[in-house]
Design a protein around this motif. Structure first.
Motif, PDB file in Angstrom:
ATOM      1  N   TYR A  22     -25.636 -21.162   0.557  1.00 35.45           N
ATOM      2  CA  TYR A  22     -24.324 -20.558   0.778  1.00 35.45           C
ATOM      3  C   TYR A  22     -24.191 -19.247   0.006  1.00 35.45           C
ATOM      4  O   TYR A  22     -23.825 -18.219   0.570  1.00 35.45           O
ATOM      5  N   LEU A  74     -30.546 -18.659  11.114  1.00 33.84           N
ATOM      6  CA  LEU A  74     -29.427 -19.270  10.384  1.00 33.84           C
ATOM      7  C   LEU A  74     -29.847 -19.587   8.969  1.00 33.84           C
ATOM      8  O   LEU A  74     -31.002 -19.879   8.720  1.00 33.84           O
ATOM      9  N   LYS A  78     -25.048 -22.579   7.057  1.00 38.80           N
ATOM     10  CA  LYS A  78     -24.480 -22.390   8.389  1.00 38.80           C
ATOM     11  C   LYS A  78     -24.967 -23.473   9.352  1.00 38.80           C
ATOM     12  O   LYS A  78     -24.214 -23.976  10.170  1.00 38.80           O
ATOM     13  N   THR A  94     -19.071 -20.503  11.814  1.00 36.66           N
ATOM     14  CA  THR A  94     -20.069 -19.994  10.872  1.00 36.66           C
ATOM     15  C   THR A  94     -21.118 -19.133  11.573  1.00 36.66           C
ATOM     16  O   THR A  94     -21.780 -18.332  10.931  1.00 36.66           O
ATOM     17  N   TYR A  95     -21.272 -19.325  12.898  1.00 40.49           N
ATOM     18  CA  TYR A  95     -22.267 -18.519  13.612  1.00 40.49           C
ATOM     19  C   TYR A  95     -21.716 -17.148  14.007  1.00 40.49           C
ATOM     20  O   TYR A  95     -22.470 -16.223  14.268  1.00 40.49           O
TER      21      TYR A  95
ATOM     22  N   PRO B  19     -15.907 -19.375   5.332  1.00 42.73           N
ATOM     23  CA  PRO B  19     -16.867 -20.447   5.631  1.00 42.73           C
ATOM     24  C   PRO B  19     -16.635 -21.719   4.822  1.00 42.73           C
ATOM     25  O   PRO B  19     -16.845 -22.822   5.327  1.00 42.73           O
TER      26      PRO B  19
END
Lengths: 157, 270
Positions: A22, A74, A78, A94-95, B19
């Motif tokens: 992350y 990725l 994600k 997230t994409y 996120p």
């Protein structure tokens, strides 16, 4: 000790990898967006358009195919979050920044190339994606996606 | 035609969600969903099992022995002595619908199990570890407790129901293992409650047999000393309550009923 070790292996390591993924992924993404904005600023004013036919008052001197391509993958964070999203469906949020980066980077590479070669505009710009490979042997998971931008670079007389 | 250059607009193709917010929402939401699924499954399994009487269970499973049981030698004194102890203890539960059967399984993990049809399995490692008959009696009494609460058959039903859920999750992409983990953790809460209830009944049996409950928690003492884990974290992830808590609960239970905590213990013959 064994049970603590087991807990560490089963829960600690994946969590640690997730956190590293992350923070690293996020830092890289932020940096990339900053870079994209700066470069977009530099090519600002250079026409990149999707017309297939030219406006009647444009006189073309020369033309050439230009391309810009980028391959994205990725990060683990994600991927995991998207996996959870896959259970219930909905926007895979997230994409989205990842693909936005890919699109803009591909167009930028194409534009910068056209500009460097002395062209005045790129017309008939198209975007395409293709899945490169599977991440796993069973055919599931995506290792990477290619984002390809291409168009016709022209000089105007 | 005039070309007017404009800057690309931001935020059209990217959702304005952090996120970590997305991750938190998904993790929390899915945890709630999976816990709810497990609760519903448990409820239905328990409901169905009220229609299966102990008598029916005994009829179906009266001669059943698990295929993977590794039997010990026929003349094993530990086995015959434990069988005799089971019979003696069973007298303190006269209205039991079960005719208890005991099998010893050759295994290096100290463990005891209550299985459908009144079958109790203890491992050789457990028999080698216990120090007195009183200690073993509590372990057996604890298994009696599972039979009385019908945990064994409930466990079987839940196992089947969860097995189907897990199989379905494994087919789903990505988040399957997350669902399995949450379902498993939810289930463990139920297991811990069952173990505590079985402990209480085991203690009652031990008191009825010996007139005191000395040595009942010795086995947990041993498990703690052998480092089978006793931290809060380990407790949370395990199916059984942690040894220390169990001992405290047992002592409290004994004091409540006025059962003596000490008394003469019976040595084992092996």
């Amino acid at each position: 000790m064994s049970i603590y070790f087991e807990l560490f292996v089963n829960f600690g390591i994946p969590l640690l990898v997730l956190m590293v993924a992350y923070f690293v992924g996020n830092a890289i993404e932020k940096k990339h967006f900053r870079e994209i904005r700066a470069r977009e600023e530099k090519v600002h004013g250079f026409p990149v358009i999707s017309f297939a036919t030219l406006p009647p008052d444009w006189r073309v001197g020369s033309a050439e195919l230009v391309t810009g391509s980028v391959v994205v993958s990725l990060d683990y964070f994600k991927r995991i979050i998207a996996g959870l999203r896959g259970l219930i469906g909905g926007r895979v949020k997230t994409y989205e920044p990842l693909l936005d980066r890919a699109r803009r980077e591909a167009v930028l590479r194409m534009t910068e190339d056209a500009k460097a070669r002395g062209y005045d505009a790129v017309i008939n710009v198209r975007l395409e994606t293709s899945r490169l490979a599977n991440a796993r042997k069973d055919g599931r998971g995506t290792a990477g996606v290619e984002m390809l931008a291409f168009g016709t670079a022209i000089t105007l007389t | 035609m005039k070309f007017i250059a404009r800057k690309p607009r931001e935020g059209i193709n990217v959702s304005d969600v952090h996120p970590l917010t997305e991750a938190g929402t998904l993790v929390f939401g899915l945890s709630v969903i999976f816990a709810a699924i497990v609760l519903v499954l448990v409820f239905f399994v328990d409901l169905v099992l009220t229609f299966v009487s102990s008598e029916t269970e005994v009829r179906i499973f009266s001669t059943w022995i698990p295929d993977d049981l590794i039997s010990t030698e026929a003349d094993d004194v530990r086995e015959s002595e434990t069988r005799a102890l089971v019979e003696r203890l069973a007298r303190h539960w006269p209205d039991s619908p079960y005719k208890f059967r005991l099998e010893v399984s050759a295994s290096e993990t100290p463990n005891a199990m209550a299985l459908p049809g009144g079958l109790i399995i203890v491992t050789t490692a457990l028999l080698d570890r216990v120090g007195t008959e009183n200690e073993l009696a509590f372990v057996l009494g604890h298994e009696f407790g599972h039979f009385r609460n019908r945990d064994h058959i409930r466990q079987l039903g839940r196992g089947v129901a969860l097995g189907i859920l897990f199989a379905a999750l494994r087919f789903s992409k990505g988040g399957g293992s997350f669902g399995i983990g949450i379902a498993d953790l939810t289930m463990r809460g139920f297991s811990r409650k069952q173990e505590s209830d079985a402990d209480s009944f085991g203690l009652e049996i031990v008191y009825a047999e010996y007139g005191h409950v000395d040595e009942s928690w010795r086995f947990f003492d041993r498990m703690i000393r052998d480092d089978y884990g006793n931290s809060d974290l380990v407790t949370y992830f395990s199916t059984h309550p942690s040894g220390g808590d169990r001992i405290e609960n047992l002592k409290f239970h004994a004091r409540q009923h006025g059962w003596p905590l000490t008394g003469p213990t019976t040595p084992l013959t092996w």
